[in-house]
Design a protein around this motif. Structure first.
Motif, PDB file in Angstrom:
ATOM      1  N   ARG A  85       0.831  -1.207   0.000  1.00 45.98           N
ATOM      2  CA  ARG A  85       0.000   0.000   0.000  1.00 45.98           C
ATOM      3  C   ARG A  85       0.865   1.256   0.000  1.00 45.98           C
ATOM      4  NH1 ARG A  85      -4.535  -2.174   4.369  1.00 45.98           N
ATOM      5  NH2 ARG A  85      -5.631  -3.530   2.877  1.00 45.98           N
ATOM      6  N   ALA A  86       1.976   1.228   0.724  1.00 47.05           N
ATOM      7  CA  ALA A  86       2.885   2.379   0.723  1.00 47.05           C
ATOM      8  C   ALA A  86       3.501   2.567  -0.661  1.00 47.05           C
ATOM      9  CB  ALA A  86       3.973   2.175   1.770  1.00 47.05           C
ATOM     10  N   GLU A  87       3.866   1.473  -1.309  1.00 44.85           N
ATOM     11  CA  GLU A  87       4.445   1.561  -2.651  1.00 44.85           C
ATOM     12  C   GLU A  87       3.440   2.120  -3.649  1.00 44.85           C
ATOM     13  OE1 GLU A  87       7.701  -2.111  -2.333  1.00 44.85           O
ATOM     14  OE2 GLU A  87       5.663  -2.480  -3.080  1.00 44.85           O
ATOM     15  N   ARG A  88       2.172   1.698  -3.545  1.00 43.20           N
ATOM     16  CA  ARG A  88       1.148   2.253  -4.440  1.00 43.20           C
ATOM     17  C   ARG A  88       0.954   3.739  -4.175  1.00 43.20           C
ATOM     18  NH1 ARG A  88      -1.693  -2.659  -3.426  1.00 43.20           N
ATOM     19  NH2 ARG A  88      -3.068  -1.627  -1.930  1.00 43.20           N
ATOM     20  N   TRP A  89       1.020   4.137  -2.934  1.00 48.43           N
ATOM     21  CA  TRP A  89       0.891   5.544  -2.564  1.00 48.43           C
ATOM     22  C   TRP A  89       1.994   6.352  -3.242  1.00 48.43           C
ATOM     23  CZ3 TRP A  89       0.264   7.145   3.287  1.00 48.43           C
ATOM     24  CH2 TRP A  89       0.031   8.538   3.373  1.00 48.43           C
ATOM     25  N   ILE A  90       3.213   5.859  -3.186  1.00 49.54           N
ATOM     26  CA  ILE A  90       4.348   6.569  -3.783  1.00 49.54           C
ATOM     27  C   ILE A  90       4.216   6.614  -5.307  1.00 49.54           C
ATOM     28  CG2 ILE A  90       6.858   6.487  -4.135  1.00 49.54           C
ATOM     29  CD1 ILE A  90       7.039   5.275  -1.297  1.00 49.54           C
ATOM     30  N   GLN A  91       3.673   5.542  -5.901  1.00 50.88           N
ATOM     31  CA  GLN A  91       3.461   5.547  -7.350  1.00 50.88           C
ATOM     32  C   GLN A  91       2.491   6.648  -7.754  1.00 50.88           C
ATOM     33  OE1 GLN A  91       2.165   1.597  -8.295  1.00 50.88           O
ATOM     34  NE2 GLN A  91       4.227   0.712  -8.164  1.00 50.88           N
ATOM     35  N   LEU A  92       1.464   6.847  -6.935  1.00 48.18           N
ATOM     36  CA  LEU A  92       0.477   7.887  -7.216  1.00 48.18           C
ATOM     37  C   LEU A  92       0.987   9.274  -6.844  1.00 48.18           C
ATOM     38  CD1 LEU A  92      -2.740   6.071  -5.911  1.00 48.18           C
ATOM     39  CD2 LEU A  92      -2.144   6.527  -8.297  1.00 48.18           C
ATOM     40  N   GLU A  93       1.755   9.359  -5.761  1.00 54.95           N
ATOM     41  CA  GLU A  93       2.280  10.638  -5.272  1.00 54.95           C
ATOM     42  C   GLU A  93       3.769  10.477  -4.937  1.00 54.95           C
ATOM     43  OE1 GLU A  93      -0.171  12.661  -2.269  1.00 54.95           O
ATOM     44  OE2 GLU A  93      -1.619  11.027  -2.534  1.00 54.95           O
ATOM     45  N   PRO A  94       4.633  10.553  -5.929  1.00 54.86           N
ATOM     46  CA  PRO A  94       6.065  10.310  -5.696  1.00 54.86           C
ATOM     47  C   PRO A  94       6.689  11.233  -4.660  1.00 54.86           C
ATOM     48  CG  PRO A  94       5.567  10.307  -8.045  1.00 54.86           C
ATOM     49  CD  PRO A  94       4.334  10.806  -7.344  1.00 54.86           C
ATOM     50  N   ARG A  95       6.113  12.407  -4.462  1.00 51.43           N
ATOM     51  CA  ARG A  95       6.678  13.356  -3.505  1.00 51.43           C
ATOM     52  C   ARG A  95       5.932  13.343  -2.158  1.00 51.43           C
ATOM     53  NH1 ARG A  95      10.446  16.587  -5.048  1.00 51.43           N
ATOM     54  NH2 ARG A  95       9.950  18.140  -3.436  1.00 51.43           N
ATOM     55  N   SER A  96       5.274  12.250  -1.879  1.00 48.78           N
ATOM     56  CA  SER A  96       4.583  12.116  -0.599  1.00 48.78           C
ATOM     57  C   SER A  96       5.597  11.699   0.467  1.00 48.78           C
ATOM     58  CB  SER A  96       3.474  11.074  -0.691  1.00 48.78           C
ATOM     59  OG  SER A  96       3.006  10.744   0.613  1.00 48.78           O
ATOM     60  N   ALA A  97       5.894  12.600   1.384  1.00 47.35           N
ATOM     61  CA  ALA A  97       6.856  12.290   2.450  1.00 47.35           C
ATOM     62  C   ALA A  97       6.359  11.129   3.304  1.00 47.35           C
ATOM     63  CB  ALA A  97       7.080  13.526   3.325  1.00 47.35           C
ATOM     64  N   TRP A  98       5.057  11.134   3.613  1.00 49.78           N
ATOM     65  CA  TRP A  98       4.529  10.083   4.462  1.00 49.78           C
ATOM     66  C   TRP A  98       4.451   8.746   3.742  1.00 49.78           C
ATOM     67  CZ3 TRP A  98       4.347  10.249   9.519  1.00 49.78           C
ATOM     68  CH2 TRP A  98       4.357  11.500  10.154  1.00 49.78           C
ATOM     69  N   GLY A  99       4.275   8.770   2.443  1.00 47.25           N
ATOM     70  CA  GLY A  99       4.333   7.517   1.691  1.00 47.25           C
ATOM     71  C   GLY A  99       5.697   6.864   1.841  1.00 47.25           C
ATOM     72  N   HIS A 100       6.763   7.671   1.701  1.00 46.32           N
ATOM     73  CA  HIS A 100       8.119   7.149   1.879  1.00 46.32           C
ATOM     74  C   HIS A 100       8.345   6.725   3.333  1.00 46.32           C
ATOM     75  CE1 HIS A 100       9.804   7.917  -2.101  1.00 46.32           C
ATOM     76  NE2 HIS A 100       9.068   9.030  -2.128  1.00 46.32           N
ATOM     77  N   PHE A 101       7.750   7.465   4.257  1.00 46.97           N
ATOM     78  CA  PHE A 101       7.901   7.098   5.661  1.00 46.97           C
ATOM     79  C   PHE A 101       7.297   5.726   5.941  1.00 46.97           C
ATOM     80  CE2 PHE A 101       6.159   6.964   9.986  1.00 46.97           C
ATOM     81  CZ  PHE A 101       7.324   7.104  10.714  1.00 46.97           C
ATOM     82  N   TYR A 102       6.097   5.492   5.427  1.00 48.51           N
ATOM     83  CA  TYR A 102       5.467   4.197   5.640  1.00 48.51           C
ATOM     84  C   TYR A 102       6.271   3.079   4.986  1.00 48.51           C
ATOM     85  CZ  TYR A 102       1.173   5.906   7.767  1.00 48.51           C
ATOM     86  OH  TYR A 102       0.256   6.447   8.627  1.00 48.51           O
ATOM     87  N   LEU A 103       6.807   3.337   3.809  1.00 46.77           N
ATOM     88  CA  LEU A 103       7.618   2.312   3.151  1.00 46.77           C
ATOM     89  C   LEU A 103       8.868   2.027   3.983  1.00 46.77           C
ATOM     90  CD1 LEU A 103       8.138   0.393   0.864  1.00 46.77           C
ATOM     91  CD2 LEU A 103       9.054   2.299  -0.493  1.00 46.77           C
ATOM     92  N   GLY A 104       9.494   3.076   4.499  1.00 45.13           N
ATOM     93  CA  GLY A 104      10.644   2.889   5.374  1.00 45.13           C
ATOM     94  C   GLY A 104      10.284   2.095   6.621  1.00 45.13           C
ATOM     95  N   ALA A 137      11.941  10.786   3.011  1.00 46.75           N
ATOM     96  CA  ALA A 137      10.780  11.403   3.672  1.00 46.75           C
ATOM     97  C   ALA A 137      11.167  12.736   4.292  1.00 46.75           C
ATOM     98  CB  ALA A 137      10.231  10.463   4.742  1.00 46.75           C
ATOM     99  N   ILE A 138      12.319  12.792   4.949  1.00 46.73           N
ATOM    100  CA  ILE A 138      12.752  14.032   5.602  1.00 46.73           C
ATOM    101  C   ILE A 138      13.165  15.074   4.572  1.00 46.73           C
ATOM    102  CG2 ILE A 138      14.502  15.024   7.138  1.00 46.73           C
ATOM    103  CD1 ILE A 138      14.416  12.401   8.694  1.00 46.73           C
ATOM    104  N   GLU A 139      13.734  14.628   3.465  1.00 48.28           N
ATOM    105  CA  GLU A 139      14.059  15.573   2.384  1.00 48.28           C
ATOM    106  C   GLU A 139      12.799  16.264   1.875  1.00 48.28           C
ATOM    107  OE1 GLU A 139      15.971  13.338  -0.635  1.00 48.28           O
ATOM    108  OE2 GLU A 139      17.850  13.058   0.483  1.00 48.28           O
ATOM    109  N   ASP A 146       9.300  12.197  13.304  1.00 51.57           N
ATOM    110  CA  ASP A 146       9.133  10.799  13.667  1.00 51.57           C
ATOM    111  C   ASP A 146       9.991   9.863  12.818  1.00 51.57           C
ATOM    112  OD1 ASP A 146       7.023  10.668  15.815  1.00 51.57           O
ATOM    113  OD2 ASP A 146       5.962  11.871  14.338  1.00 51.57           O
ATOM    114  N   ALA A 147      10.463  10.318  11.671  1.00 51.70           N
ATOM    115  CA  ALA A 147      11.303   9.477  10.815  1.00 51.70           C
ATOM    116  C   ALA A 147      12.735   9.390  11.323  1.00 51.70           C
ATOM    117  CB  ALA A 147      11.297  10.019   9.385  1.00 51.70           C
ATOM    118  N   CYS A 148      13.131  10.328  12.160  1.00 54.51           N
ATOM    119  CA  CYS A 148      14.544  10.420  12.543  1.00 54.51           C
ATOM    120  C   CYS A 148      15.014   9.238  13.381  1.00 54.51           C
ATOM    121  CB  CYS A 148      14.790  11.726  13.306  1.00 54.51           C
ATOM    122  SG  CYS A 148      14.533  13.203  12.311  1.00 54.51           S
TER     123      CYS A 148
END
Length: 334
Positions: A85-104, A137-139, A146-148
């Motif tokens: 689900r996180a990967e699909r989120w990033i596919q739809l919104e590549p610049r979603s910080a929280w999408g990358h956070f969930y994938l991490g 995500a932090i970038e 919370d990602a730190c």
């Protein structure tokens, strides 16, 4: 447990409330209630990774707390669903910080599970991938404190395990930076704050900064006085400082929590009582030390699960060695 919260939820007070409630139940070790909350999240937010990842986190927390074997297929299934689900989120919104956070977060769970199972290479590889996602995500959102903790934990333990190579020009030591990143989450995070406090307390014990570890564990216990992770850390920090009477007090609190819990804690009881026996011996109170040693040795009648049998046997040997040392006035030979 690494707690997470996404962009879909950042504007949704219902998801926000569920996440906080589930985290609170988990920190209270009320795992059934926590799972029920995150099942609701799965139902009401079916495309969001939070529900499945949090349910996986609850399972992981219970495994670590009760010293269970990391072979729960439901954990792996939930983690994989959350990752997809996180990967699909990033596919739809590549610049979603929280999408990358969930994938991490999903990759971090897999890394921890692999290391717990002693699959070291796979664990390290997944940890590196997890850190890459947290950095991204932090970038994209520098306020995502919370990602730190995920990055900082990796930095510290990478430096700790490779410290003998730090003289090489291509091997750096990021432990100080790692601690600073974890502190950032402990001070400014919302969802990972208590996770960061616990991680940092463990790191401070490893680094010999026992007063700092005590302070963080005590801070955690102010909010969650029956949290077993903070109680273990608090007792260990006191013991390392030679404050044995205070350490015994915390171990007694921990033993009370263990014995009143509805789950199986016999191995945790064994370790707790052995640590109390050592503390009493350090205070030259041989009678109370013997009481705890006898309680430890009585647990030899318990049938421990296969993955804990060797560890339990080692603890029984330590108890018998301590008993001999009390009788002869010599140092215990483990």
């Amino acid at each position: 447990m690494v707690c997470c919260y996404g962009a879909q939820g950042s504007e949704d007070p219902v998801l926000h409330s569920y996440v906080l409630r589930g985290i609170d139940f988990t920190l209270r070790h009320e795992y059934g209630h926590a799972d029920s909350v995150f099942r609701i999240v799965e139902r009401e937010f079916p495309d969001h990774p939070a529900g499945s990842l949090y349910r996986a986190a609850v399972i992981q927390s219970k495994i670590l707390d009760l010293k269970l074997e990391m072979n729960d297929h439901q954990f792996d299934s939930l983690r994989m669903v959350g990752q997809e689900r996180a990967e699909r989120w990033i596919q739809l919104e590549p610049r979603s910080a929280w999408g990358h956070f969930y994938l991490g977060t999903a990759l971090g769970y897999e890394s921890y599970a692999r290391v717990y199972r002693e699959e070291w290479f796979g664990g390290i590889t997944k940890a590196m991938s997890s850190v890459d996602e947290f950095r991204r995500a932090i970038e994209l959102d520098s306020s995502l404190h919370d990602a730190c903790v995920g990055i900082g934990t990796y930095y510290y333990w990478k430096g700790r395990k490779t410290e003998f190579l730090n003289w090489l020009p291509f091997v750096g030591d990021d432990r100080k930076n790692g601690i600073a990143l974890i502190q950032r989450t402990a001070e400014r995070g919302i969802y990972n704050r208590f996770t960061a406090m616990s991680v940092l307390a463990t790191i401070y014990i490893d680094a010999g900064e026992y007063e700092s570890a005590e302070r963080l564990a005590d801070l955690g216990l102010q909010s969650y006085p029956r949290n077993r992770v903070f109680l273990w850390e608090h007792a260990a920090a006191l013991e390392k400082q030679g404050r044995h009477r205070e350490a015994v007090n915390t171990y007694e609190r921990l033993l009370d929590v263990i014995q009143k819990d509805g789950e199986e804690h016999r191995y945790n009881e064994l370790v707790c009582r052995l640590n109390m026996a050592r503390a009493f011996a350090a205070m030259a109170d041989s009678s109370l030390a013997q009481v705890e040693i006898s309680a430890v040795l009585s647990l030899q009648e318990v049938t421990f699960p296969p993955h804990l049998r060797k560890r339990a046997a080692d603890k029984f040997r330590e108890a018998r060695a301590l008993e001999r040392s009390l009788a002869t006035g010599t140092s215990p030979d483990k």
